[in-house]
Write a protein that holds these residues in place. Structure first.
Motif, PDB file in Angstrom:
ATOM      1  N   LEU A  95      60.425  82.560  66.308  1.00  0.00           N
ATOM      2  CA  LEU A  95      60.946  83.693  65.545  1.00  0.00           C
ATOM      3  C   LEU A  95      62.470  83.633  65.598  1.00  0.00           C
ATOM      4  O   LEU A  95      63.050  83.552  66.677  1.00  0.00           O
ATOM      5  N   SER A  97      66.242  85.278  63.865  1.00  0.00           N
ATOM      6  CA  SER A  97      66.797  86.352  63.051  1.00  0.00           C
ATOM      7  C   SER A  97      67.283  85.772  61.727  1.00  0.00           C
ATOM      8  O   SER A  97      67.636  84.594  61.628  1.00  0.00           O
ATOM      9  N   ILE A 118      63.031  87.331  61.553  1.00  0.00           N
ATOM     10  CA  ILE A 118      63.209  88.711  61.996  1.00  0.00           C
ATOM     11  C   ILE A 118      64.232  89.386  61.082  1.00  0.00           C
ATOM     12  O   ILE A 118      65.330  88.859  60.862  1.00  0.00           O
ATOM     13  N   VAL A 126      69.915  92.825  64.576  1.00  0.00           N
ATOM     14  CA  VAL A 126      68.476  92.576  64.607  1.00  0.00           C
ATOM     15  C   VAL A 126      67.681  93.883  64.591  1.00  0.00           C
ATOM     16  O   VAL A 126      67.989  94.825  65.325  1.00  0.00           O
ATOM     17  N   LEU A 131      61.029  92.987  65.242  1.00  0.00           N
ATOM     18  CA  LEU A 131      60.806  91.988  66.283  1.00  0.00           C
ATOM     19  C   LEU A 131      59.599  92.366  67.129  1.00  0.00           C
ATOM     20  O   LEU A 131      58.729  91.515  67.404  1.00  0.00           O
ATOM     21  N   GLN A 134      56.349  91.691  65.261  1.00  0.00           N
ATOM     22  CA  GLN A 134      56.016  90.271  65.141  1.00  0.00           C
ATOM     23  C   GLN A 134      55.608  89.660  66.473  1.00  0.00           C
ATOM     24  O   GLN A 134      54.736  88.774  66.521  1.00  0.00           O
ATOM     25  N   VAL A 143      61.947  83.002  70.774  1.00  0.00           N
ATOM     26  CA  VAL A 143      62.772  83.820  69.888  1.00  0.00           C
ATOM     27  C   VAL A 143      64.212  83.336  70.000  1.00  0.00           C
ATOM     28  O   VAL A 143      64.723  83.125  71.104  1.00  0.00           O
ATOM     29  N   VAL A 145      68.020  84.329  68.879  1.00  0.00           N
ATOM     30  CA  VAL A 145      68.927  85.346  68.341  1.00  0.00           C
ATOM     31  C   VAL A 145      70.337  85.025  68.826  1.00  0.00           C
ATOM     32  O   VAL A 145      70.556  84.873  70.033  1.00  0.00           O
ATOM     33  N   VAL A 161      66.673  92.651  73.120  1.00  0.00           N
ATOM     34  CA  VAL A 161      65.784  91.638  72.558  1.00  0.00           C
ATOM     35  C   VAL A 161      65.033  90.934  73.677  1.00  0.00           C
ATOM     36  O   VAL A 161      63.812  90.722  73.600  1.00  0.00           O
TER      37      VAL A 161
END
Length: 385
Positions: A95, A97, A118, A126, A131, A134, A143, A145, A161
């Motif tokens: 995932l 952003s 995201i 974000v 998030l 998901q 993830v 970011v 996050v």
């Protein structure tokens, strides 16, 4: 002759004197850092000193710093299935952003069907609810970011996050390339599992980056295979001079961070106050925490290519956003993800400051902008007549 003003520090920075000196000393060494003789050990010492400096700067362990050819390679190395935290399950999907650098959006070693995007807010931050949703929809995820956006300067809520990612059994990669040397952070405060860095954003040489792993991260496999360099995580003879320059630049940037950030913030405010005198001008992400050196703006009727050329003719080097697009001026995917219309995504210009930027530089940039803005306003009047 009108002096040149460099306001494209987010693209790359001038080489710090400390980095240049360290590189010149390294060029005089003849040994391969993998050789066991005296010449090899001297080269190895330079590499390990730099490794120590980078590790200390981000609160990591030297043995968890993997040097690479650039930040893009560091990102590509990090983005792979099978990573895990301790005894946790390996990640099988990615995932990212919507405002990440192109090297992250490319997905590394994940297949296209295993990559999700995201959403971000209109401020470029974000969307934590998206998030969370998901993360709850499937297997543990890696993830990615970024800590601070390279175009808007918006700082992401990485610690928040991380809490969501870890609660869902996932792994967090943070592209900290643009934030390094501009704001204080470390692995612990971010709760990051992997962290990407680049030398040429902090006054080091181009062509050197690093991936830093948090303790307990497992499953990383090399992109480049062959030799056993970097503890088997990145094959190839180390760029000794570049790495030495990276280490020296890191030490200098960390030592000056607090003072440089405060000074750049004052200059950024001076710049923005001047820009805001133009009717209708919009500064992006100015309602959230941003890097102290970054201004991304657009004005009615402005095309990025025209503005960048106009600034250049006025003696000021600026950009239209990310420099990693083969010199092309193209619409900003960051602003598109934030929900802005194409006339703004195609017209945004970024000014970014650095440790040697002065008030005179800012004032010369504003002078160039006023001349350019007058031309834009006249052109807009002709178009609407």
């Amino acid at each position: 002759m009108t002096p040149r003003v460099y306001l494209d520090w987010n693209a790359t920075t001038p080489l710090r004197p400390e980095a240049k000196a360290a590189m010149e000393a390294a060029w005089d060494l003849s040994g391969n850092p993998s050789s066991v003789h005296s010449e090899g050990r001297k080269a190895r010492r330079l590499v390990e000193d730099a490794r120590d400096a980078v590790a200390k700067a981000v609160g990591g362990r030297p043995q968890d710093v993997v040097f690479s050819s650039c930040g893009t390679e560091a990102n590509a190395l990090a983005l792979m299935p099978g990573l895990r935290r301790g005894a946790g399950a390996p990640v099988m999907r990615l995932l990212v952003s919507a405002v990440e650098h192109a090297s992250v959006l490319a997905g590394g070693r994940f297949g296209a069907d295993a990559i999700g995007t995201i959403r971000v807010t209109g401020s470029g931050v974000v969307d934590l609810d998206d998030l969370r949703a998901q993360l709850n929809e499937g297997a543990p995820a890696l993830v990615s970011v970024m800590l601070a956006n390279n175009e808007t300067g918006a700082i992401q809520p990485v610690a928040e996050v991380a809490e969501l990612v870890h609660a869902a059994g996932g792994v967090l990669h943070v592209d900290a390339i643009q934030a390094f040397g501009k704001i204080p952070f470390d692995l612990a405060s971010l709760q990051a599992d992997l962290l990407s860095l680049s030398a040429h954003k902090i006054g080091g040489p181009k062509g050197v980056g690093a991936l830093v792993l948090a303790e307990g991260v497992q499953g990383l496999e090399a992109l480049l295979r062959g030799g056993g360099q970097e503890l088997g995580r990145r094959a190839g003879t180390e760029n000794v001079a570049g790495i030495a320059g990276f280490g020296a630049a890191t030490r200098a940037a960390v030592a000056a961070l607090k003072a440089d950030a405060a000074r750049m913030r004052g200059l950024r405010d001076r710049l923005e106050n001047g820009l805001r005198q133009t009717p209708g001008l919009l500064i992006f992400s100015d309602d959230v925490k941003r890097l102290p050196n970054t201004v991304l703006f657009a004005a009615p009727g402005m095309k990025a290519e025209t503005a960048v050329i106009g600034f250049d003719l006025g003696g000021v080097a600026v950009s239209s956003g990310s420099a990693c697009s083969s010199g092309k001026v193209q619409p900003s995917h960051v602003l598109a993800a934030m929900g802005y219309h194409s006339d703004l995504t195609q017209g945004a210009v970024r000014l970014s400051l650095g440790w040697s930027t002065t008030e005179t530089d800012v004032d010369l940039a504003l002078k160039a902008w006023r001349k350019l803005a007058n031309t834009l306003v006249k052109g807009e009047r002709r178009n609407t007549a």
